[in-house]
Write an enzyme that holds these catalytic residues in place. Structure first.
Site, PDB file in Angstrom:
ATOM      1  NE  ARG A 106      -5.899   1.349   0.257  1.00  0.00           N
ATOM      2  CZ  ARG A 106      -6.573   0.200   0.164  1.00  0.00           C
ATOM      3  NH1 ARG A 106      -6.568  -0.654   1.149  1.00  0.00           N
ATOM      4  NH2 ARG A 106      -7.235  -0.090  -0.931  1.00  0.00           N
ATOM      5  CG  HIS A 133     -11.307   2.416  -3.424  1.00  0.00           C
ATOM      6  ND1 HIS A 133     -10.045   2.489  -3.972  1.00  0.00           N
ATOM      7  CD2 HIS A 133     -11.387   1.176  -2.848  1.00  0.00           C
ATOM      8  CE1 HIS A 133      -9.400   1.364  -3.747  1.00  0.00           C
ATOM      9  NE2 HIS A 133     -10.191   0.555  -3.069  1.00  0.00           N
ATOM     10  CD  GLN A 136     -12.658  -2.016  -5.759  1.00  0.00           C
ATOM     11  OE1 GLN A 136     -11.667  -2.249  -5.089  1.00  0.00           O
ATOM     12  NE2 GLN A 136     -13.240  -2.939  -6.507  1.00  0.00           N
ATOM     13  CG  ASP A 228     -17.211  -1.916   0.948  1.00  0.00           C
ATOM     14  OD1 ASP A 228     -16.519  -2.882   1.314  1.00  0.00           O
ATOM     15  OD2 ASP A 228     -16.772  -0.753   0.865  1.00  0.00           O
ATOM     16  CB  CYS A 269     -14.488  -3.242  -3.259  1.00  0.00           C
ATOM     17  SG  CYS A 269     -15.177  -2.944  -1.619  1.00  0.00           S
ATOM     18  NE  ARG A 314      -8.838  -1.933  -7.463  1.00  0.00           N
ATOM     19  CZ  ARG A 314      -8.379  -1.693  -6.225  1.00  0.00           C
ATOM     20  NH1 ARG A 314      -8.683  -2.510  -5.246  1.00  0.00           N
ATOM     21  NH2 ARG A 314      -7.655  -0.620  -5.952  1.00  0.00           N
TER      22      ARG A 314
HETATM   23  N1   CP Z   1     -10.649  -3.461  -2.581  1.00  0.00           N
HETATM   24  C1   CP Z   1      -9.490  -3.043  -2.030  1.00  0.00           C
HETATM   25  O1   CP Z   1      -9.116  -1.852  -2.084  1.00  0.00           O
HETATM   26  O2   CP Z   1      -8.769  -4.046  -1.442  1.00  0.00           O
HETATM   27  P1   CP Z   1      -7.486  -3.825  -0.520  1.00  0.00           P
HETATM   28  O3   CP Z   1      -7.942  -3.091   0.717  1.00  0.00           O
HETATM   29  O4   CP Z   1      -6.981  -5.197  -0.216  1.00  0.00           O
HETATM   30  O5   CP Z   1      -6.486  -3.004  -1.287  1.00  0.00           O
END
Ligand code: CP
Length: 329
Positions: A106, A133, A136, A228, A269, A314
């Site tokens: 990430r 993403h 997600q 979001d 998300c 997830r």
């Molecule tokens: N939705 C998501 O990616 O959450 P985090 O940032 O907590 O990983």
């Protein structure tokens, strides 16, 4: 279907059938988990999960999915390695690939995860970048299918900052799965033209539409409404004022939910600023007076909200991606 050795960098890299297969395998894993069935298929494998940015869901989903599959997991936090500071991405990738069977990343830039994948000869999984993403989006579609019974022909509306990474992946996933996609937000935050250009022919082939509008009346056909945060992870905090001004008309509230189809569900998300129980929300409240932002607490806590099922999914979808890209045929 053999996905062994494939990287999971973006939704558009996969065919409709491959994405369908991932969702089906995720569903099977969810059932196994619920029944308490052992699925430690990889007791001798090791994975590393590398985070340049903070995370709750993605980190925990990769860790738990890894443990459930019997793997050992190393977590590298934003300060936990030499990567990018004292060692290039290319060198880091080649080192990590000597130790690990798979690498999650990430970070700030898509090109970093693309470079990791280029130089590592093990699967690399994208846990969020500036442009997409994908894990997600898989979880979101698993959730929509669970709640609505089917995907094809349904309409998903993303409301708010339609220029962001989550919206990009949702548009791609919608096009692939034959789901109509509505991007509803201010003209200044429209979806990236190149993403729309890539998704449009795929959507057409699969009998779906892509609608881009700044008018919330387009939401009348929505089966699912998604939003979001108004300022994404890593964006300049100085932008809060401008974003609030642009996005306040797109706050998801009960009036907006009632404009959608009867029974429409709400997705997010996460994390979300639906109340003042976070330091960020309190800072924004102090400066701009808002008590809730992209979604009202009423919608977030309502029966229409499926956000915690979505968060759980997830883990099941990430498990499916890791399993399919690591398993021998
Ligand atoms: N939705 C998501 O990616 O959450 P985090 O940032 O907590 O990983």
């Amino acid at each position: 279907m053999d996905l062994k050795g494939r990287d999971f960098l973006r939704i558009l890299d996969f065919s409709e059938a491959e994405l369908r297969y991932m969702l089906d395998v995720a569903k099977a894993f969810k059932e196994m988990k619920q029944k308490g069935q052992n699925h430690k298929y990889f007791p001798n494998k090791n994975i590393v999960i590398v985070f340049e940015k903070t995370s709750t869901r993605t980190r925990c989903a990769f860790e738990v999915a890894g443990y459930d599959l019997g793997m050992n997991v190393t977590y590298l936090d934003p300060t936990g390695s030499q990567m990018g500071h004292k060692e290039s991405i290319a060198d880091t990738a080649r080192v990590l690939a000597r130790f690990y069977d798979g690498i999650e990343f990430r970070g700030f830039k898509q090109e970093t995860v693309d470079d990791l994948a280029r130089y590592a000869d093990v699967p690399v999984w994208n846990g969020l970048t500036d442009s997409c993403h994908p894990t997600q989006a898989l979880a979101d579609f698993m959730t929509i299918e669970e709640k609505l019974g089917t995907l094809k022909g349904k309409t998903l509306a993303f409301v708010g900052d339609t220029h962001n990474n989550v919206s990009n992946s949702l548009m791609a996933m919608s096009a692939k799965m034959g789901v109509n996609y509505i991007a509803c937000g201010p003209a200044a935050l429209r979806p990236h033209e190149e993403v729309v250009a890539a998704c449009q022919p795929i959507a057409e082939k699969n009998g779906a539409t892509i609608t881009i509008s700044d008018d919330i009346n387009v939401l009348s056909g929505a089966d699912a409404i998604y939003t979001d945060v108004w300022l994404s992870l890593g964006e300049d905090k100085e932008k809060w004022g401008e974003r609030i001004q642009q996005l306040q008309p797109y706050q998801v509230n009960m009036r907006m939910m009632e404009m959608a189809k009867p029974g429409a569900i709400f997705l997010h998300c996460l994390p979300s600023f639906h109340d003042l129980n976070t330091s960020v929300a309190r800072d924004v409240n102090e400066k701009y007076g808002l008590t809730e932002m992209e979604v009202t607490n009423e919608v977030f806590e309502s029966e229409r909200s499926v956000v915690f099922d979505e968060a759980e999914n997830r883990m099941h979808t990430i498990k499916a991606v890791m399993y399919l890209t690591l398993k021998d045929n």
